[in-house]
Design a protein around this motif. Structure first.
Motif, PDB file in Angstrom:
ATOM      1  N   VAL A  76      31.158  29.150  24.375  1.00 44.06           N
ATOM      2  CA  VAL A  76      32.112  28.036  24.439  1.00 44.06           C
ATOM      3  C   VAL A  76      32.495  27.655  23.023  1.00 44.06           C
ATOM      4  O   VAL A  76      31.638  27.281  22.216  1.00 44.06           O
ATOM      5  CB  VAL A  76      31.524  26.826  25.183  1.00 44.06           C
ATOM      6  CG1 VAL A  76      32.539  25.681  25.201  1.00 44.06           C
ATOM      7  CG2 VAL A  76      31.133  27.209  26.595  1.00 44.06           C
ATOM      8  N   LEU A  94      39.155  32.878  27.921  1.00 43.30           N
ATOM      9  CA  LEU A  94      39.896  31.881  28.693  1.00 43.30           C
ATOM     10  C   LEU A  94      40.201  30.689  27.796  1.00 43.30           C
ATOM     11  O   LEU A  94      39.285  30.021  27.300  1.00 43.30           O
ATOM     12  CB  LEU A  94      39.098  31.429  29.916  1.00 43.30           C
ATOM     13  CG  LEU A  94      38.770  32.499  30.959  1.00 43.30           C
ATOM     14  CD1 LEU A  94      37.978  31.901  32.102  1.00 43.30           C
ATOM     15  CD2 LEU A  94      40.040  33.159  31.469  1.00 43.30           C
ATOM     16  N   ASP A  95      41.475  30.427  27.619  1.00 43.65           N
ATOM     17  CA  ASP A  95      41.903  29.304  26.791  1.00 43.65           C
ATOM     18  C   ASP A  95      42.762  28.368  27.623  1.00 43.65           C
ATOM     19  O   ASP A  95      43.494  28.809  28.518  1.00 43.65           O
ATOM     20  CB  ASP A  95      42.706  29.803  25.584  1.00 43.65           C
ATOM     21  CG  ASP A  95      43.209  28.661  24.729  1.00 43.65           C
ATOM     22  OD1 ASP A  95      42.381  28.035  24.032  1.00 43.65           O
ATOM     23  OD2 ASP A  95      44.411  28.372  24.769  1.00 43.65           O
ATOM     24  N   LEU A 110      41.785  26.002  29.705  1.00 42.02           N
ATOM     25  CA  LEU A 110      41.240  25.503  30.967  1.00 42.02           C
ATOM     26  C   LEU A 110      41.172  23.985  30.983  1.00 42.02           C
ATOM     27  O   LEU A 110      41.383  23.347  32.020  1.00 42.02           O
ATOM     28  CB  LEU A 110      39.844  26.084  31.210  1.00 42.02           C
ATOM     29  CG  LEU A 110      39.745  27.479  31.816  1.00 42.02           C
ATOM     30  CD1 LEU A 110      38.307  27.926  31.866  1.00 42.02           C
ATOM     31  CD2 LEU A 110      40.358  27.510  33.210  1.00 42.02           C
ATOM     32  N   SER A 123      40.008  23.046  36.482  1.00 42.45           N
ATOM     33  CA  SER A 123      39.161  23.884  35.635  1.00 42.45           C
ATOM     34  C   SER A 123      37.754  24.089  36.192  1.00 42.45           C
ATOM     35  O   SER A 123      37.225  25.205  36.114  1.00 42.45           O
ATOM     36  CB  SER A 123      39.111  23.315  34.216  1.00 42.45           C
ATOM     37  OG  SER A 123      38.777  21.941  34.229  1.00 42.45           O
ATOM     38  N   ILE A 180      35.706  27.799  36.803  1.00 49.11           N
ATOM     39  CA  ILE A 180      34.382  28.123  36.285  1.00 49.11           C
ATOM     40  C   ILE A 180      33.432  28.487  37.420  1.00 49.11           C
ATOM     41  O   ILE A 180      32.655  29.451  37.339  1.00 49.11           O
ATOM     42  CB  ILE A 180      33.833  26.939  35.456  1.00 49.11           C
ATOM     43  CG1 ILE A 180      34.694  26.713  34.197  1.00 49.11           C
ATOM     44  CG2 ILE A 180      32.377  27.168  35.075  1.00 49.11           C
ATOM     45  CD1 ILE A 180      34.712  27.891  33.254  1.00 49.11           C
ATOM     46  N   CYS A 196      35.194  30.820  26.290  1.00 52.61           N
ATOM     47  CA  CYS A 196      36.088  29.740  26.712  1.00 52.61           C
ATOM     48  C   CYS A 196      36.282  28.766  25.549  1.00 52.61           C
ATOM     49  O   CYS A 196      35.415  28.608  24.688  1.00 52.61           O
ATOM     50  CB  CYS A 196      35.515  28.973  27.904  1.00 52.61           C
ATOM     51  SG  CYS A 196      35.141  29.989  29.335  1.00 52.61           S
TER      52      CYS A 196
END
Length: 1717
Positions: A390, A545-546, A548, A556, A560, A575
């Motif tokens: 993350v 993944l950008d 979210l 979102s 996940i 992410c």
């Protein structure tokens, strides 16, 4: 790595994408091309724009730098060069259009001169005694330019916006004269420098050149050939004698200027305009023609010496120029290699390319090296990591840019493997719903692994020709066999082939499209399977993944939760999460709990199972270097004093975006600019606001406000052409800028966009390049600054909706009237000619495949919704065929279905939309492969139900209008009766774990509740809604439910903890606990109490438990509880309508009657057999009570006297073998009670309580439930071990329909307007009750249609199915009018040519019917006939007998005219009614119909061959076409007995007698239908033709006119191995005979038995179930409007009881009236 910034060209398209815009720079001399440029703008460019949009889907922008009539608005040379460069780089086709006239044009003062050169010019001028005071006044030194230069002061530059009122003509002329004088001084200084050899002549010429010359040389000089060849057009116009005598005299009288004085005689004179023009036209351009194949068109106009170049001649040249320019531009565009069907069915593949492009774009913003990059690299390189990474940071910290940059380098990081890197920017997807995002991820993973070269060499798995070849991914892992989401297009093999379960049959492109009704649980399973089976150590998957955290509606966490946890080996997940979005971070931590990850890289990762990287602030020194690099890239710098302020500002804000904004401000500073601390705004938002302030001052406040608002509120961005059109159509913008009396010039828009260039990206969306903000914070600032109120937002959304709906294009002639006071206090009435581009759903082209207007499809629905125009959204889009056609062709069928199924509060046509969505879903696989078949699919599915949904009549009319516009097609004139019904809704609980239904209940208001075995409760709150899980917490624990009951508006929910909750669905969504227990001793029981029954009346709830003799009454309003004790266990309960009396049925056959108000027992009664009472029906108007026991016996009681005991009126016992009642259904409106038992269904007439009928279950099966249909003419039943819902007619007991369900049904729910089937797994299938009634009561014959005979007018036709009936149908109404009864099965049928006589053959007897009266006028026995014919004159009949005499008889009387003793096979009557012609022993004989003798004979020349087929010709009555066994084709003139041999078939062609047919004029003959091919003989041109069908042909026929061939074929390989119902259906196809062109095709819903083509361009098909379909042929030469006009009022005629439509029956004579010997 270079840490410095760079000037990023965000507009430049990445190499992988092609431009979607033709951007042309119009190069000209502004003073010499006004007429020509205006003519091009008004006549050529609009036509060219429409041509490009329709043929290739390209937008067109023509930039005329001198479009404005105000010279102050003209751009300078530097700006023009930027515009030319932009056109060169971004145009998809030609980029330069130059007009070179006979006037060269004046040179302008240079906007910038280097310091050394400027000082040299001043020095030489002053030494020569020339005053330079004016020159020094207009230039100022600027050290901030690179290199340092003298720049023209702003007051002498051209500006973008001139808001002043009109300047007086005198002031304009004075200013013009001063500018000319300055140019002469400057050029004189240049000449002095050349004379002193201080400047080269080549350098000097750059100061002499006009704007036309300078622009042309910049665009063409020293450019590669590919930039010039077929990308530039130059038109040279030479005018001889341009100046007339009068003009020459005026010029000779003008005084010479100082520059021409004697002081300058010694200097080398500067080149004249004529010399420079000659050099341009005679040297420069011809050189490019030779070297680079530049397209140059030269025209010479010779004028009269006296008048010169007149206005008339100029207009004439302009007209010719327009024609030539349009032709040349179209030619260049048409040569572009762009596929016309590029946007058919490729939505997911388009998005895959768009996401890759976004990754490339954002990676270019990586200006500063971030230390976090190494942490990301460490995570990627660590192989045993099974948790996500993350990347956290605040707003604008560069999370997206970092991820995009890292994605570009991951392959180099993992050099020992070949990773598949997928970057997905969720918030920039065209749809942000979880289903779409997960579907797109599944597709991209499969696509990337399939297309990667290394994956083809990887032996760990095998992919076939397309990534859709995947069977169930779990099949090789476990023994379980879960039901796939959809059918696999290929059978599974033993190798590791995959089937994601979410992909439908492969489309025309070879890749899959996610099915439209996929649910999240299925997508989760698919994604998990892909993560498990595709990645490997050699080819890992890295998913980034950008965005979210920027998704709306809190989607979102669902994304996940759909990802596998822990991550499978070989999978990396990265992410980005904003620091202020706590909910997403919490969801990640919950989904990846502590312990699933090894040592974390940094941040707070040790607290959860994910690795966290916190983005820190960027070092100030790096940001200073970044700013310096950005300034250097734009040719600017700052002074040391300014740098100090810049450093201070960079200290206050450490965000990279702020540095870019600071560059935008600093690039405007001059070295003498007064810059203070207040000049530099603090923070990103204030900097954006300051940038907008500057743009407003430069370009006008309204223009800037509207432009940025349009960009901010658009769904996917706006193209440059769209933005310009919107601004040019806005009254407020035009009113502000009205002084120049014209539209917003394109060049003004270009200059505005150039100022925003660093903050807009040019991304590709659906094959179009659009402008989009680089950061969402621009949207936030724009919204706060300009969109403060809800009304303003709605207004702008509405303006964009008007543009994309085409309303602005329709109003292009609307004038703009503005009352603006000028300096003279006069009102200005300005008329602007606005011409926005047209906005059809599909751009028409020469082919059937149009090009979808993707911009309209994506933007219009969104803006209609946001502007509150929901009625327009529903009626003009969601109910529009054009919109549906565009969505399906664009591959957005799933999005269309989602829009149709959306539940809007203001929806007027929700059920219509649900039906349309259901049709699309059922045909999704077929339509994704054949989107152009939408018309036939929708028409065939809608026609039977127009009386149920009259609002869809307009939709069907659109279909027929569209077919006529296309010029050809096959439409449905009469739809066969449906054999099944599509559900209007299919709902499933979106659970990740499968379960079974325990109990289901429904209220009278349409609310459905079901309880699953896992204790969850799911609610369906109405049509168009999704299933919603009911969550209830008690003492911080989630409540698990045990059962549900319903009564009236109440739902009673019982829990596993022995609590009861009631919900009044008419009130608020609130559960009220019922404080009641059925037994005191069970209060502490650990097992849940079973609620056996529940009833409600007003505010009182009545409930009892299993095997309980006590009924508890709970008053909701007072929360009081009352108990009523019965003698036995309560089995059922009934309440009086006023709620005063309660009737309790018990297991011993007793009924107890209670007074509820008095709480006492009134009396009891019992049935005679003491069988448990299962149902009590109160008939209060008759004061009777009917009791039904568990064996189906009925006892009727008189309960009129409340004081006396009930009196038994009658008892009806079920005499047959009976078992317990399973279900009942009582309809008070139709006085019918249905009682369902295992082996039978009984119907009672409740008006007299007599048993009406009984229906036995099929052999070996048993009923489980049955319900009545809405009108009572049908009943629906469930059978054990049967997954279908079967529908029986009450009148005949015949099963007429089967309703398909996905799994084994659990129960049927009968709602007010729906029938709902609940599957065992909780899925709900909803059918419309009226649709069931229409389909179930549709009239059709009892058996398969064997023969169809059509009237000559085509208005009626007759059918027979081998039974005793012949039906006559009306094509106008689509209903049978009457039927003709016979005493035996009908074998043959003939209709006279005048349609008056119908002759039938039944059981050896001949029946002659008068169709006008319905009378059986003749019934003949003793004929021994096997076939019957009618002569063309309708006066005689011919009965053909194989073993007896063939007789000719009078039609009206039945008397014999003559007898023919020989049997003639395949006999036909000659067109003139004189001969009976037929085959016998290989010859062709003609028998006289007057004498019966054989008068003519045809024998083949060679005795060895024989006649195999023949045909009489209606249009050539003397001739018969004969086919011989050898393949020889003859014509036989019967009267003269002459024979002519015409043709010999090759040995590869054979004539099959059973297939042989001919057109009435003899032009075409159908020979055979072998191997899926129709073989034809074209006698008119003596040639053989073959038409290939989709598969084996079962039926074929020619129409009598010789225009068409109709045939029915079955798909041979089931079309790419697809087994869906649409692909497996037989196909009716109509082909034009003249050229073999396919007119149209229709997928038939059932198997055909009969095929007939009539002369009215209509094809009739008889089906095996007894129904008939009629299909109209539409072609350019045929007008089908008349055929349909009579059916437009169909609904008004058909809205009646279906049994009132039963055809009238005509009975035959009781006995034959004529007997032949």
């Amino acid at each position: 790595m270079d840490s410095g910034g760079q000037q990023i060209d965000c507009f430049a398209s990445p190499p992988c994408s092609s431009s979607s815009c033709v951007k042309i720079y119009l190069c000209s001399n502004p003073e010499d091309s006004v007429v020509e440029r205006r003519a091009l703008r008004e006549t050529v460019f609009p036509r060219f724009t429409e041509h490009c949009r329709h043929s290739l889907g390209l937008e067109v922008r023509v930039i005329d730098p001198f479009e404005s009539s105000d010279p102050r608005r003209w751009p300078d040379e530097n700006t023009r060069q930027q515009l030319i460069q932009e056109c060169r780089e971004s145009s998809a086709g030609p980029f330069l259009l130059a007009l070179v006239g006979h006037q060269y044009g004046a040179a302008s003062l240079p906007t910038q001169v280097e310091v050394s050169e400027y000082q040299l010019l001043l020095q030489e001028s002053q030494q020569a005694g020339i005053s330079t005071q004016e020159l020094e006044r207009v230039y100022q030194r600027d050290e901030n330019t690179v290199p340092a230069s003298y720049c023209l002061r702003p007051s002498h530059r051209h500006t973008c916006c001139s808001t002043q009122a009109e300047v007086k003509e005198e002031e304009q002329s004075i200013t013009k004269a001063k500018d000319a004088e300055l140019r002469k001084v400057f050029q004189a200084a240049v000449s002095l420098c050349v004379h002193s050899d201080l400047m080269t002549p080549e350098r000097a010429r750059s100061y002499y050149r006009s704007a036309l010359d300078a622009d042309l040389r910049f665009a063409l000089d020293k450019r590669p050939d590919e930039d010039i060849m077929r990308r530039c057009l130059v038109y040279v116009h030479k005018v001889v004698n341009a100046r007339g005598e009068r003009e020459k005299r005026e010029m000779s009288l003008q005084p010479k200027s100082e520059s021409d004085s004697s002081d300058q005689v010694a200097l080398r004179p500067p080149p004249t305009s004529d010399q420079l023009l000659s050099e341009l036209c005679d040297v420069f351009l011809p050189g490019l023609i030779t070297s680079s194949k530049l397209l140059v068109y030269a025209t010479t106009t010779e004028c009269d010496r006296r008048h010169g170049y007149t206005t008339t001649r100029r207009r004439g040249y302009a007209e010719g120029l327009c024609q030539q320019v349009y032709s040349d531009l179209v030619g260049l565009i048409d040569d572009l290699n762009i596929s016309e069907d590029s946007n058919l069915g490729d939505a997911l593949s388009r998005e895959e390319a768009e996401q890759k492009q976004l990754c490339d774009i954002f990676a270019r913003f990586y200006d500063v090296t971030r230390p976090e990059e190494e942490k990301v690299r460490a995570y990627v390189e660590q192989r045993d990591q099974q948790c996500p990474l993350v990347v956290m940071g605040g707003p604008c910290t560069g999370k997206t840019v970092l991820l995009a940059h890292c994605s570009q380098h991951m392959k180099s990081w993992l050099s020992d493997s070949d990773p598949v890197v997928i970057g997905y920017f969720c918030n920039l997807s065209i749809s942000t719903s979880p289903k779409h995002l997960l579907s797109s991820l599944c597709y991209q993973i499969v696509y990337r692994y399939h297309n990667d070269d290394s994956s083809k060499r990887d032996t760990s798995f095998t992919l076939r020709t397309d990534p859709s070849c995947i069977t169930n991914p779990r099949a090789d892992i476990s023994n379980c066999s879960p039901t796939p989401v959809l059918d696999s297009p290929h059978k599974p093999t033993n190798d590791h082939n995959l089937n994601c379960g979410t992909m439908s049959c492969s489309n025309a492109r070879g890749f899959n499209i996610i099915k439209p009704d996929v649910c999240l649980s299925e997508l989760k399973e698919c994604l998990s399977s892909l993560f498990t089976l595709l990645p490997s150590a050699k080819q890992p998957l890295i998913l980034l993944l950008d965005g979210l955290d920027q998704l709306e509606n809190n989607f979102s966490p669902q994304i996940i939760e759909s990802l596998p946890s822990p991550l499978p080996p070989g999978v990396k997940l990265i992410c980005t999460v904003s620091s202020n979005r706590k909910h997403l971070m919490q969801a990640i931590k919950l989904h990846y709990p502590q312990g699933s990850a090894p040592q974390c890289v940094g941040g707070s990762g040790e607290q959860s199972g994910c690795v966290c990287v916190q983005l820190g602030s960027v070092d100030r020194k790096q940001r200073v270097k970044m700013l310096a690099s950005l300034l250097r890239g734009s040719g600017r710098r700052v002074t040391s004093g300014q740098q100090a302020l810049v450093n201070q500002a960079l200290t206050s804000c450490c965000l990279p975006l702020y540095t870019r904004l600071l560059h935008a401000h600093a690039s405007l500073w001059h070295s003498d600019s007064d810059v203070t601390e207040s000049s530099l705004p603090d923070g990103v938002h204030l900097s954006i606001s300051a940038l907008l302030d500057h743009l407003e001052q430069t370009h006008g406040s309204t223009l800037v406000a509207r432009a940025v608002s349009y960009l901010a509120l658009s769904r996917t961005g706006l193209s440059e052409a769209e933005l310009t059109d919107l601004l040019s159509s806005n009254d407020e913008v035009l009113a502000e800028d009205v002084c120049h009396r014209e539209d917003i010039p394109q060049v003004d828009m270009e200059r505005l966009l150039m100022k925003l260039k660093s903050f807009l990206i040019k991304r590709t969306v659906a094959d179009s390049q659009v402008l989009y903000w680089v950061s969402r914070h621009f949207k936030l600032v724009v919204a706060k600054r300009y969109l403060g109120s809800f009304e303003v937002k709605r207004k702008i959304h509405s303006e964009i909706a008007d543009y994309f709906s085409g309303q602005l294009a329709c109003d292009n002639g609307k004038p703009l009237l503005v009352n603006q006071k000028s300096r003279q206090n006069k009102a200005l009435n300005v008329n602007t000619d606005r011409q926005p581009t047209s906005q059809p759903f599909v751009f028409l082209s020469s082919k059937d495949v149009g090009r979808v207007n993707m911009r309209k499809v994506l933007e219009l629905p969104y803006h209609l919704e946001q502007s509150g125009r929901l009625e327009e959204l529903e009626c003009d889009l969601l109910m529009s065929l054009g919109f549906h056609q565009a969505m399906v062709q664009a591959g957005l069928l799933g999005d269309l279905v989602a829009m149709l199924e959306s539940d809007e509060d203001s929806s007027q046509f929700l059920r219509e939309r649900l039906l349309l969505a259901s049709i699309l879903k059922s045909s999704a696989c077929f339509l994704q492969n054949s989107p152009l078949q939408l018309l036939t699919v929708m028409e065939t599915n809608l026609l039977p139900y127009l009386e149920v949904f009259p609002a869809l009549e307009c939709y069907v009319k659109e279909i027929r209008t569209e077919r006529r516009c296309r010029g050809r097609g096959l439409g449905t004139a009469l739809c066969p009766s449906p054999s099944s019904i599509l559900p209007i809704q299919y709902l499933q609980c979106d659970r990740f774990n499968e379960g079974c239904v325990i109990e289901t209940a429904a209220t009278e208001f349409g609310i459905v509740a079901q309880i699953m075995d896992d204790g969850s409760a799911w609610i369906l709150s109405g049509s168009g809604c999704d299933m919603v899980k009911l969550s209830l917490s008690f003492e911080q624990e989630e409540v698990k439910f045990a059962g549900v009951k319903s009564s009236g508006p109440f739902l009673l929910l019982s829990t596993q903890c022995n609590k009861l909750f009631v919900w009044d669905v008419t009130g608020p969504e609130m559960l009220v606990e019922v404080k009641a227990h059925l037994k005191k001793e069970l209060e502490c029981s650990q097992t849940p109490n079973k609620i056996e029954g529940f009833a409600a009346c007003q505010k009182k709830l009545f409930l009892w438990g299993k095997d309980e003799s006590c009924v508890s009454v709970f008053d909701i309003s007072s929360e009081t509880l009352t108990h009523f004790q019965c003698q036995g266990s309560v089995t059922c309960l009934a309440l009086s309508s006023d709620g005063f009396f309660m009737y309790c049925g018990q297991d011993d056959g007793t009924v107890s009657i209670f007074d509820i108000k008095a709480s006492n027992l009134i009396g009891t009664c019992s049935n005679s057999n003491r069988s448990a009472v299962t149902l009590i029906i109160l008939c209060e108007d008759k004061r009777e009570m009917a009791c039904v026991d568990r064996n189906g016996n009925v006892s009727l009681w008189d309960v009129a006297d409340k004081v006396q005991l009930p009196r038994l009126v009658k008892e009806n016992f079920n005499r047959s073998e009976s078992n317990n009642i399973l279900s009942t259904d009582y309809s008070e409106e139709i006085n019918t009670l249905l009682v369902c038992q295992g082996l039978k269904v009984s119907l009672w007439d409740t008006s007299n309580w007599e048993l009406w009928d009984q229906f036995l279950a099929p052999k070996g099966r048993a009923f489980t439930q049955a319900v009545l249909s809405q009108d009572g003419h049908l009943f629906l039943a469930l059978l054990d071990t049967c997954s279908l819902v079967l529908v029986w007619t009450v009148s005949t007991g015949e099963c007429v329909l089967s309703l398909e369900t996905t799994k084994q049904p659990h129960t049927l729910l009968k709602m007010a307007s729906d029938v709902i089937c609940v599957d065992h797994d909780g899925c709900l299938t909803v059918w419309d009750s009226e649709m069931i009634d229409v389909a179930g009561t549709a009239l059709k014959m009892g058996c398969g249609v064997r023969e169809v005979v059509v009237e000559e007018t085509g208005e009626g036709f007759y059918t027979t199915d081998g039974s005793e009936k012949v039906w006559r149908w009306s094509l106008n109404t689509g209903l049978p009018r009457d039927n003709f009864l016979h005493d035996g099965p009908v074998e043959k049928l003939q209709l006279s040519s005048n349609s008056i006589y119908l002759v039938s053959l039944s059981a050896g007897e001949i029946y002659v019917w008068n169709t006008e009266t319905g009378e059986n006028i003749v019934r003949i026995s003793g004929s021994r006939a096997t076939n019957i014919l009618i002569t063309p004159n309708s006066k005689f009949g011919v009965s053909i007998s194989e073993r007896g005499l063939t007789r000719v008889w009078k039609m009206a009387l039945g008397s014999i005219v003559c007898s023919i003793h020989l049997y003639l096979s395949d006999a036909q009557v000659s067109p003139e009614s004189t001969y009976l012609i037929g085959r016998r022993y290989g010859d062709l004989l003609a028998a006289s119909l007057w004498s019966g003798s054989i008068s003519k004979r045809f024998s083949c020349v060679e005795s060895s061959e024989h006649v195999v087929a023949f045909q009489t010709l209606t249009e050539h009555p003397d001739f018969v076409v004969v086919m011989a066994a050898s393949g020889a084709v003859y014509t036989w003139k019967v009267a003269e007995e002459t024979v002519c041999r015409h043709f010999q078939l090759p040995y590869t062609f054979h004539c099959h007698p059973q297939d042989f047919q001919m057109s009435s004029d003899g032009s075409y003959a159908l020979l055979s239908t072998d191997n899926g091919t129709i073989n034809l003989l074209d006698l008119s041109r003596v040639r053989l033709c073959s038409f290939k069908a989709e598969g084996p042909i079962t039926k074929a026929c020619l129409d009598q006119t010789g225009c068409y061939a109709a045939y029915v074929s079955h798909p041979s390989s089931l079309e790419n191995s697809c087994t869906c119902s649409m692909h497996a259906r037989p196909i009716l196809t109509v082909t034009r005979l003249s050229d073999g062109e396919r007119i149209g095709s229709v997928r038939l819903s059932k198997n055909p038995l009969t095929l007939v083509a009539c002369e009215r361009q209509c094809v009739f098909v008889g089906f095996e179930d007894g129904s008939v379909g009629a299909y109209s042929v539409s072609d350019d030469m045929i007008d089908e409007e008349e055929m349909f006009s009579s059916r437009e009022g169909l609904n008004g005629q058909m809205k009646q009881c279906p049994f009132d439509r039963t055809p009238f029956s005509w009975f035959p004579r009781a006995t034959p009236n004529i007997t032949w010997p």
